[in-house]
Structures are given as structure tokens and as C-alpha cells.
Design a protein around this motif. Structure first.
Motif, mmCIF file in Angstrom:
data_model
loop_
_atom_site.group_PDB
_atom_site.id
_atom_site.type_symbol
_atom_site.label_atom_id
_atom_site.label_comp_id
_atom_site.label_asym_id
_atom_site.label_seq_id
_atom_site.Cartn_x
_atom_site.Cartn_y
_atom_site.Cartn_z
ATOM 1 N N VAL A 170 -2.356 -7.200 11.977
ATOM 2 C CA VAL A 170 -2.525 -5.732 11.968
ATOM 3 C C VAL A 170 -3.022 -5.249 10.660
ATOM 4 C CG1 VAL A 170 -1.276 -3.422 12.138
ATOM 5 C CG2 VAL A 170 -0.802 -5.297 13.816
ATOM 6 N N LEU A 171 -2.194 -5.871 9.673
ATOM 7 C CA LEU A 171 -2.621 -5.578 8.219
ATOM 8 C C LEU A 171 -4.035 -6.012 8.090
ATOM 9 C CD1 LEU A 171 -1.895 -4.193 5.481
ATOM 10 C CD2 LEU A 171 -1.232 -6.920 4.727
ATOM 11 N N GLY A 172 -4.505 -7.149 8.443
ATOM 12 C CA GLY A 172 -5.945 -7.509 8.312
ATOM 13 C C GLY A 172 -7.009 -6.646 8.980
ATOM 14 N N ASP A 173 -6.662 -5.945 10.068
ATOM 15 C CA ASP A 173 -7.474 -4.936 10.503
ATOM 16 C C ASP A 173 -7.651 -3.673 9.820
ATOM 17 O OD1 ASP A 173 -7.803 -6.705 12.930
ATOM 18 O OD2 ASP A 173 -6.303 -5.682 14.028
ATOM 19 N N MET A 174 -6.298 -3.375 9.211
ATOM 20 C CA MET A 174 -6.297 -2.050 8.494
ATOM 21 C C MET A 174 -7.239 -2.348 7.008
ATOM 22 S SD MET A 174 -2.352 -1.042 8.657
ATOM 23 C CE MET A 174 -2.302 0.079 7.588
ATOM 24 N N TYR A 175 -7.248 -3.504 6.550
ATOM 25 C CA TYR A 175 -7.945 -3.750 5.424
ATOM 26 C C TYR A 175 -9.222 -3.729 5.888
ATOM 27 C CZ TYR A 175 -9.255 -6.203 1.214
ATOM 28 O OH TYR A 175 -9.693 -6.654 -0.189
ATOM 29 N N PRO B 297 0.870 -1.174 -0.168
ATOM 30 C CA PRO B 297 -0.151 -0.157 0.059
ATOM 31 C C PRO B 297 0.893 1.153 0.126
ATOM 32 C CG PRO B 297 -0.823 -1.592 1.615
ATOM 33 C CD PRO B 297 0.549 -2.104 1.018
ATOM 34 N N GLY B 298 0.509 2.213 -0.740
ATOM 35 C CA GLY B 298 1.356 3.428 -0.700
ATOM 36 C C GLY B 298 2.400 3.553 -1.847
ATOM 37 N N GLU B 299 2.605 2.373 -2.605
ATOM 38 C CA GLU B 299 3.754 2.170 -3.421
ATOM 39 C C GLU B 299 3.494 2.773 -4.767
ATOM 40 O OE1 GLU B 299 6.943 -0.178 -2.771
ATOM 41 O OE2 GLU B 299 7.192 0.351 -0.747
ATOM 42 N N THR B 300 4.097 3.174 -5.680
ATOM 43 C CA THR B 300 3.985 3.517 -6.949
ATOM 44 C C THR B 300 4.852 2.866 -8.064
ATOM 45 O OG1 THR B 300 5.434 5.293 -7.062
ATOM 46 C CG2 THR B 300 3.401 5.895 -6.120
ATOM 47 N N LEU B 301 4.615 3.124 -9.232
ATOM 48 C CA LEU B 301 5.591 2.493 -10.122
ATOM 49 C C LEU B 301 7.124 2.998 -9.794
ATOM 50 C CD1 LEU B 301 5.611 0.615 -12.758
ATOM 51 C CD2 LEU B 301 5.227 2.563 -14.128
ATOM 52 N N GLY C 108 -10.879 -0.352 5.958
ATOM 53 C CA GLY C 108 -10.742 0.344 4.751
ATOM 54 C C GLY C 108 -9.660 1.487 4.684
ATOM 55 N N LYS C 109 -8.558 1.057 5.352
ATOM 56 C CA LYS C 109 -7.283 2.095 5.347
ATOM 57 C C LYS C 109 -6.333 1.856 4.204
ATOM 58 C CE LYS C 109 -7.626 2.845 10.299
ATOM 59 N NZ LYS C 109 -7.016 2.686 11.721
ATOM 60 N N ILE C 110 -6.470 0.426 3.689
ATOM 61 C CA ILE C 110 -5.451 0.224 2.511
ATOM 62 C C ILE C 110 -6.258 -0.062 1.522
ATOM 63 C CG2 ILE C 110 -3.697 -0.142 4.014
ATOM 64 C CD1 ILE C 110 -4.330 -3.120 3.414
ATOM 65 N N GLU C 111 -5.676 0.132 0.113
ATOM 66 C CA GLU C 111 -6.328 -0.384 -1.140
ATOM 67 C C GLU C 111 -5.340 -1.065 -1.741
ATOM 68 O OE1 GLU C 111 -7.634 2.876 -3.421
ATOM 69 O OE2 GLU C 111 -8.923 3.420 -2.082
#
Length: 316
Positions: free
Chosen positions: A225-230, A191-195, A233-236
Motif C-alpha cells: 500500500v505504501l508503494g502505491d502511495m509513493y 511520512p508526516g512526522e516532525t522533529l 505522489g502522496k508521500i514525501e
């Protein structure tokens, strides 16, 4: 014509045929879980390793290697094997214990290689000396697998890796000093990374002359923790089509000398909120290979940035 340097091709060139990995899990812990460098582990880390069960002692390791070797021999007519310490931080044991584990695992016939996965901050000269000695005495190819996931140092903090890019670079330089190979794990769709991050991943791997890379997507286990974030709706997660484009671009910028051990990981079947867009790993692999064909491109097609790109025009 193969458009990337596959592990299958490498093994055939190196050993003259098919080589099977024998997976071994040691009694585990992690310095990012027990308080040495952090607690809780990476935000996507579960409390149990994948693959085969942990082994209680060195005798059991030797027995398990023999059992699995026989299984591969009977089912696939395999003749050559690499012992693979796969889960958690395999160099995170007292030095004498680590040596005993390693020696027990390779005290077997038909073993041509040893692969030890670990963290960049758990790579120390004394442990590398043990691996170098084993390589020389047993005439094995030895590689150290480093879980990096990304060269984006800010994202290393965000996913709670417990180390920075500096530790990775230090580990690579030390491993190379002992004549051992380096494998690096990367997750291209954090999450948050780009090309731009994808391209920089390839450039760093090439500049450091990494021997092998393993690519896999971000799996989201439920009880993390990542599961909770997902769930919140905090990550796409980027679409599959974009991921395929990213992998192809990564390969274009990757040195053609780097062996690609894996284009896509096989995701867990249970206990996850997201895994490979619900698509079989081999279908995604075919999509990536198809995109390479469609774009008529290949690994290293854009690897023109090393050895002083700015002055190369004067040397033509």
C-alpha cells in the motif's frame, strides 16, 4: 570516545567479547493480517519475511541453529551466540507450540541469549512466563523485541499498525515485570512526522527504561500500500541530511543507559521504490557519527526531562 552506547560495547561488557545472532524464522502469520486485529498488515508490510527461510518443525529449528552456529564458528571463530526469532509475530502461536519452538532453539551449547521479536498486542503473561522460565533454567539473557515504529498514535493508525501506544506501554510494563529486556524498533522518518515526534520517541523510550533501540529508515517495497502511495505522489521522504540531524537529535534526548543496537538498517537490494536514499547503510552510519563529532554532542546530552525537571532547581 564513543558518543553513543553501542550494542558492540554492551556485548563486550556483558559477555566479554563478540556475540553472534543466529536468525530463525518460524512458520508465520500476523494478527494484523488474519483478521484478529486487522487485515492487510502495515502499509509497508510485504507478504514474506526477510532473512532465512521458515522452518517446518522444532527439529528443523534445532538443526538450523546448529548449522548456523557452526558457520559462524568456522568463518568468524565465534564462541557465543544469541538465538534470534526475527520475522513477523513470534509469540502469535498456541502457547504449547510457542514453548516447543523456544525450547528447541535454545537446546544447544554456547547459547547465551534469546531474542524474540513480536507485536505489542501479542504480549501475554503466559508467554512471558515461558520466556522467564527459559531464562532461569538455561541462564540466558532474554529480550523481547517490540515493533512500535513511532509513539505518534495518529501515525500508528495511518500506517495501519493495528495497535496503539497504549498496547506498547502495557507490553513493556509486563515484560519488565518478568525480568526480561525490551528492544524497540523505531522508524524516524515516517511520512508526516516532525522533529517533535523524533524527540518524543526518545523521551518515551527513556521514561519506560527501554533496554535496547533499533533505528531504521522507511523502506518502500513495490508491492505494498505504501508503494502505491509513493508512486501516486502522496508521500514525501525527508532528505538524507535532515534524517542524519534527526537521528543525532534522537540520541541527544535518549537516556545514556539505553543501548543502541542499530543506527541504520541495511535496506533491501531489490523490490523497493525507496531504500536509504540509494546510499550504503554504513555510509549513513558514518554520517551520523560524523555529525555527533561535528556538533560535539552525545547520547543523553539533552536527557534532562525525567524525575521532575521543574523542581530540580530546588535540589541543587
Amino acid at each position: 570516545m564513543e558518543r553513543y552506547y553501542s550494542y558492540t560495547k554492551y556485548l563486550k561488557e556483558k559477555f566479554g567479547g563478540k556475540v553472534y545472532k543466529i536468525p530463525v524464522n518460524l512458520p508465520h502469520t500476523c494478527p494484523n493480517r488474519d483478521g484478529t486485529v486487522g487485515t492487510g498488515g502495515c502499509i509497508f508490510c510485504e507478504d514474506s519475511p526477510g532473512g532465512f527461510v521458515c522452518l517446518p518443525d522444532t527439529r528443523a529449528i534445532s538443526q538450523k541453529v546448529e548449522e548456523l552456529k557452526k558457520y559462524f564458528q568456522d568463518k568468524f571463530k565465534a564462541q557465543k551466540f544469541i538465538v534470534y526469532f526475527q520475522a513477523y509475530t513470534n509469540t502469535y502461536h498456541p502457547l504449547a507450540v510457542f514453548r516447543d519452538y523456544i525450547l528447541s532453539a535454545v537446546d544447544n551449547t554456547d547459547i547465551v541469549g534469546l531474542s524474540v521479536s513480536t507485536r505489542p498486542d501479542a504480549v501475554n503473561d503466559k508467554y512471558l512466563e515461558v520466556l522467564a522460565e527459559v531464562k532461569a533454567e538455561k541462564n540466558l539473557e532474554v529480550d523481547v523485541e517490540l515493533g512500535l515504529q513511532t509513539v505518534n498514535y495518529k501515525n500508528l493508525i495511518a500506517i495501519n499498525r493495528g495497535h496503539t501506544l497504549a498496547e506498547f506501554i502495557d507490553a513493556v510494563l509486563r515484560i519488565k515485570k518478568y525480568g526480561l529486556n525490551v528492544t524497540t524498533h523505531l522508524i524516524l522518518n515516517l511520512p508526516g512526522e516532525t522533529l517533535d515526534d523524533v524527540i518524543e520517541n526518545a523521551k518515551i523510550m527513556s521514561a519506560l527504561k527501554i533496554d535496547f533501540v533499533k533505528l531504521h529508515t522507511l523502506f518502500i517495497p513495490e508491492k505494498t500500500v505504501l508503494g502505491d502511495m509513493y508512486r501516486a505522489g502522496k508521500i514525501e521522504i525527508i532528505p538524507l541530511e535532515e534524517y542524519v540531524h534527526w537521528v543525532v537529535t534522537f540520541l541527544e534526548y535518549l537516556s545514556p543507559e539505553v543501548v543502541v543496537q542499530r543506527l541504520i538498517g541495511k535496506g533491501p537490494d531489490e523490490g523497493v521504490l525507496f531504500s536509504n536514499w540509494g546510499v550504503s547503510w554504513w555510509k549513513i552510519k558514518h554520517l551520523i557519527e560524523g555529525e555527533l563529532e561535528k556538533r560535539d554532542t552525545r547520547q543523553g546530552a539533552k536527557c534532562d526531562y525525567l524525575n521532575g525537571k521543574a523542581v530540580q532547581k530546588f535540589l541543587r
